[in-house]
Design a protein around this motif. Structure first.
Motif, mmCIF file in Angstrom:
data_model
loop_
_atom_site.group_PDB
_atom_site.id
_atom_site.type_symbol
_atom_site.label_atom_id
_atom_site.label_comp_id
_atom_site.label_asym_id
_atom_site.label_seq_id
_atom_site.Cartn_x
_atom_site.Cartn_y
_atom_site.Cartn_z
ATOM 1 N N ALA A 35 -16.673 -0.649 -1.004
ATOM 2 C CA ALA A 35 -16.143 -2.006 -0.910
ATOM 3 C C ALA A 35 -14.656 -1.916 -0.581
ATOM 4 O O ALA A 35 -13.963 -1.005 -1.029
ATOM 5 C CB ALA A 35 -16.340 -2.770 -2.216
ATOM 6 N N THR A 36 -14.193 -2.880 0.199
ATOM 7 C CA THR A 36 -12.791 -2.910 0.596
ATOM 8 C C THR A 36 -12.286 -4.347 0.605
ATOM 9 O O THR A 36 -13.069 -5.286 0.757
ATOM 10 C CB THR A 36 -12.611 -2.255 1.990
ATOM 11 N N SER A 37 -10.989 -4.496 0.451
ATOM 12 C CA SER A 37 -10.381 -5.817 0.621
ATOM 13 C C SER A 37 -10.389 -6.151 2.117
ATOM 14 O O SER A 37 -10.560 -5.260 2.951
ATOM 15 C CB SER A 37 -8.948 -5.815 0.083
ATOM 16 N N THR A 79 -5.767 -1.011 -5.632
ATOM 17 C CA THR A 79 -4.326 -1.261 -5.629
ATOM 18 C C THR A 79 -3.595 0.081 -5.749
ATOM 19 O O THR A 79 -4.213 1.119 -5.993
ATOM 20 C CB THR A 79 -3.909 -2.158 -6.816
ATOM 21 N N LYS A 80 -2.289 0.054 -5.625
ATOM 22 C CA LYS A 80 -1.490 1.278 -5.788
ATOM 23 C C LYS A 80 -1.695 1.880 -7.182
ATOM 24 O O LYS A 80 -1.611 3.079 -7.369
ATOM 25 C CB LYS A 80 0.005 0.994 -5.577
ATOM 26 N N GLU A 81 -1.990 1.013 -8.154
ATOM 27 C CA GLU A 81 -2.216 1.465 -9.529
ATOM 28 C C GLU A 81 -3.659 1.892 -9.755
ATOM 29 O O GLU A 81 -4.079 2.105 -10.888
ATOM 30 C CB GLU A 81 -1.849 0.345 -10.521
ATOM 31 N N GLY A 114 -1.882 -0.910 -1.170
ATOM 32 C CA GLY A 114 -2.755 -0.189 -2.078
ATOM 33 C C GLY A 114 -3.230 1.097 -1.446
ATOM 34 O O GLY A 114 -2.561 1.675 -0.594
ATOM 35 N N ILE A 115 -4.413 1.520 -1.852
ATOM 36 C CA ILE A 115 -5.010 2.745 -1.328
ATOM 37 C C ILE A 115 -5.901 2.348 -0.157
ATOM 38 O O ILE A 115 -6.887 1.634 -0.337
ATOM 39 C CB ILE A 115 -5.817 3.472 -2.419
ATOM 40 N N PRO A 116 -5.550 2.783 1.060
ATOM 41 C CA PRO A 116 -6.326 2.352 2.229
ATOM 42 C C PRO A 116 -7.693 3.029 2.296
ATOM 43 O O PRO A 116 -7.845 4.174 1.862
ATOM 44 C CB PRO A 116 -5.452 2.778 3.413
ATOM 45 N N LEU A 117 -8.655 2.309 2.853
ATOM 46 C CA LEU A 117 -9.972 2.891 3.066
ATOM 47 C C LEU A 117 -9.865 4.066 4.026
ATOM 48 O O LEU A 117 -10.394 5.141 3.782
ATOM 49 C CB LEU A 117 -10.945 1.834 3.610
ATOM 50 N N PHE A 118 -9.173 3.857 5.136
ATOM 51 C CA PHE A 118 -9.022 4.903 6.138
ATOM 52 C C PHE A 118 -7.556 5.268 6.293
ATOM 53 O O PHE A 118 -6.720 4.394 6.523
ATOM 54 C CB PHE A 118 -9.571 4.441 7.495
ATOM 55 N N LYS A 119 -7.261 6.549 6.175
ATOM 56 C CA LYS A 119 -5.897 7.030 6.382
ATOM 57 C C LYS A 119 -5.619 7.147 7.873
ATOM 58 O O LYS A 119 -6.519 7.384 8.669
ATOM 59 C CB LYS A 119 -5.732 8.407 5.734
#
Length: 176
Positions: free
Chosen positions: A12-14, A21-23, A144-149
């Motif tokens: 799941a992704t935003s 999130t970053k946290e 936040g933490i991306p799905l794909f770098k």
């Protein structure tokens, strides 16, 4: 006829492409009204093997307060520091491509890559993901933490299905 197992990214992704999130929080995801489990149970029955990175494993164990959520599945955790097995997982120090290629050639159901970002990145760079089932949440979290770098690769995919689960849209791609 090719009966090789597939590696499937089910995530799941935003709407703006973040998986947390970053946290490392997923609170934004659980606030959204869904329909049932958004197809998770049906997907879960199609896999018998789970792959994840060490940080994802540690996060899951912390969030689940030590109760492993994928019992009765073969689970491998890629780690540079841990070795051996626990009741539920085997820690893998092998090179990702050769290990995954070997797994795909063995008999069984599909293989789910649960995460995380570093492991998924290696899978993408080496074209190891066969299917992508991505559930998009109607939320923008901004960072936040991306799905794909970001990386130097290009993958061609084919859309094979789109489903709606109340407020969630799920898209299903296969590698061309």
């Amino acid at each position: 006829m090719d009966n090789q197992r597939k590696v499937v990214l089910y995530v799941a992704t935003s709407l703006d492409g973040y998986i947390a999130t970053k946290e490392e929080s997923l609170e934004w995801l659980f606030k959204i009204e869904s329909e049932g489990d958004a197809g998770y149970s049906q997907f879960y029955e199609t896999v018998d093997t789970i792959l994840m990175g060490r940080r994802t494993y540690d996060w899951i164990m912390a969030m689940e307060k030590g109760k492993f959520p994928y019992e009765n599945k073969e689970c491998y955790v890629f780690s540079n520091t841990l070795n051996g097995k626990t009741e539920n997982v085997e820690f893998v120090n092998e090179e990702v491509v050769s290990f995954t290629t070997k797994l795909k050639s063995e008999a069984g159901k599909d293989i789910w890559i649960v995460g995380g970002g570093e492991l998924l990145h290696l899978f993408l760079l080496n074209k190891l993901v066969d299917e992508y089932v991505i559930t998009i949440a109607p939320t923008l979290i901004g960072k936040g933490i991306p799905l794909f770098k970001e990386a130097d690769y290009e993958l061609e995919l084919e859309l094979i299905d789109v489903k709606r689960f109340n407020q969630f849209a799920q898209i299903h791609f296969v590698t061309k």
